[in-house]
Design an enzyme around this catalytic site. Structure first.
Site, mmCIF file in Angstrom:
data_model
loop_
_atom_site.group_PDB
_atom_site.id
_atom_site.type_symbol
_atom_site.label_atom_id
_atom_site.label_comp_id
_atom_site.label_asym_id
_atom_site.label_seq_id
_atom_site.Cartn_x
_atom_site.Cartn_y
_atom_site.Cartn_z
ATOM 1 N N CYS A 72 -2.490 -2.422 -4.217
ATOM 2 C CA CYS A 72 -3.202 -2.599 -5.460
ATOM 3 C C CYS A 72 -4.589 -3.439 -5.003
ATOM 4 O O CYS A 72 -4.236 -4.565 -4.515
ATOM 5 C CB CYS A 72 -2.375 -3.357 -6.454
ATOM 6 S SG CYS A 72 -3.483 -3.605 -7.920
ATOM 7 N N HIS A 149 -4.446 9.297 -4.112
ATOM 8 C CA HIS A 149 -5.653 9.482 -5.199
ATOM 9 C C HIS A 149 -6.120 10.696 -5.121
ATOM 10 O O HIS A 149 -6.141 11.450 -3.876
ATOM 11 C CB HIS A 149 -6.611 8.387 -4.598
ATOM 12 C CG HIS A 149 -6.326 7.005 -5.207
ATOM 13 N ND1 HIS A 149 -6.561 6.338 -6.208
ATOM 14 C CD2 HIS A 149 -5.770 5.992 -4.439
ATOM 15 C CE1 HIS A 149 -6.274 5.088 -6.176
ATOM 16 N NE2 HIS A 149 -5.557 4.866 -5.049
ATOM 17 N N GLU A 198 -4.267 5.403 -13.667
ATOM 18 C CA GLU A 198 -3.460 4.852 -12.766
ATOM 19 C C GLU A 198 -2.085 5.220 -12.640
ATOM 20 O O GLU A 198 -1.499 5.259 -13.837
ATOM 21 C CB GLU A 198 -3.650 3.288 -12.729
ATOM 22 C CG GLU A 198 -3.124 2.798 -11.596
ATOM 23 C CD GLU A 198 -3.541 1.262 -11.384
ATOM 24 O OE1 GLU A 198 -2.978 0.537 -10.545
ATOM 25 O OE2 GLU A 198 -4.253 0.634 -12.252
ATOM 26 N N CYS A 207 -9.571 -0.355 -11.015
ATOM 27 C CA CYS A 207 -8.570 0.014 -9.935
ATOM 28 C C CYS A 207 -9.248 0.020 -8.645
ATOM 29 O O CYS A 207 -10.062 0.733 -8.360
ATOM 30 C CB CYS A 207 -7.973 1.399 -10.155
ATOM 31 S SG CYS A 207 -6.808 2.013 -8.905
ATOM 32 N N GLY A 210 -8.473 2.891 -6.237
ATOM 33 C CA GLY A 210 -9.300 4.041 -7.001
ATOM 34 C C GLY A 210 -10.709 3.875 -6.353
ATOM 35 O O GLY A 210 -11.395 4.850 -6.134
#
Length: 266
Positions: A72, A149, A198, A207, A210
């Site tokens: 994260c 992702h 997410e 994010c 991301g």
């Protein structure tokens, strides 16, 4: 009673618990209860800071649905602010070096993985222009930055139905570990607008991983060159990556308040 801090990175909010002195058994049910915004403390992710034999601290990350995830980026920027100094952090995604900067942190997010089986995907395919899509979305890019992702570069971000497409793609059998779904639009030179569905949390204000994955995808597609500003609903991150190198992510981190809770009640 246990102490916690409420923090956020661009509105992606966290309950951060220091478990270095007193260990806390974190289960899926307990993480969900703490993250509940009505009956708990409320957060997108719960962050458990522990001891490490390999780094200054360890970090475990639990989504609001109780699932534990590998990485994260927004939470990683909060760790040096929480600890009070630059830190090397052990995560399931590897060792991350986080340094405090004015108003936030800069994090070395390591090298992206681009191989189909490292994403992971269910079968072999080109990850730069994947020969798959959903409805009228263009062919996406797949990148692993510690977590999986998929990135779609669209012409009109406002025309995308995130609530329908996000969960459809997240749970597609092509992604055996599920996937974070990134919808991106080029809005200027080295400038990307991004909306992220997410994995395990749904639409999020920001994010960090991301943003990293999307910048990597944009470099691979030759859409950007040099440091790239990624604008999310919660604000901007700057991502710098050159092929073969490490991803550097710089952006804000905010301490909101401290509190105490009886973890046995959750």
């Amino acid at each position: 009673m246990g102490r916690f801090s409420k923090m956020h990175g661009l509105g992606n909010d966290f309950v951060v618990i220091d478990a270095r002195e007193t260990a806390l058994d974190m289960t899926e049910a307990r993480a969900m209860a703490i993250a509940d915004r009505h009956a708990g403390i409320g957060c997108d992710q719960l962050i458990l800071i522990g001891n490490s034999d390999r780094a200054d601290v360890s970090m475990r990350i639990f989504n609001s649905d109780g699932s534990e995830v590998e990485a994260c980026g927004n939470a990683t920027r909060c760790v040096p602010l929480f600890i009070g100094r630059d830190v090397l952090i052990e995560t399931k995604a590897g060792l991350l070096d986080a340094k405090a900067v004015d108003g936030g942190a800069s994090v070395d997010m390591g090298q992206p993985r681009l191989e189909w089986d490292a994403i992971p995907l269910s079968y072999a395919m080109d990850t730069l222009t994947m020969p798959v899509s959903w409805e009228d979305l263009p062919a996406p890019v797949a990148v692993n930055v510690g977590n999986p992702h998929v990135i779609f570069f669209v012409d009109d971000l406002d025309g995308v139905n995130f609530d329908r497409l996000g969960p459809l793609i997240e749970h597609d059998p092509l992604f055996p570990a599920r996937v974070n779904v990134n919808f991106a639009q080029m809005v200027g030179d080295n400038h990307i607008r991004l909306i992220v569905w997410e994995r395990g949390a749904g639409l999020t204000r920001a994010c960090g991983t991301g943003a990293c994955a999307t910048a990597v995808a944009a470099v691979r597609r030759k859409l950007v060159s040099g440091p790239t500003t990624v604008s999310l609903p919660g604000g901007d991150l700057v991502i710098d990556w050159t092929p073969g190198g490490h991803i550097m992510m710089t952006g804000p981190a905010t301490h909101v308040f401290d509190g105490e809770a009886d973890w046995a009640r959750f």
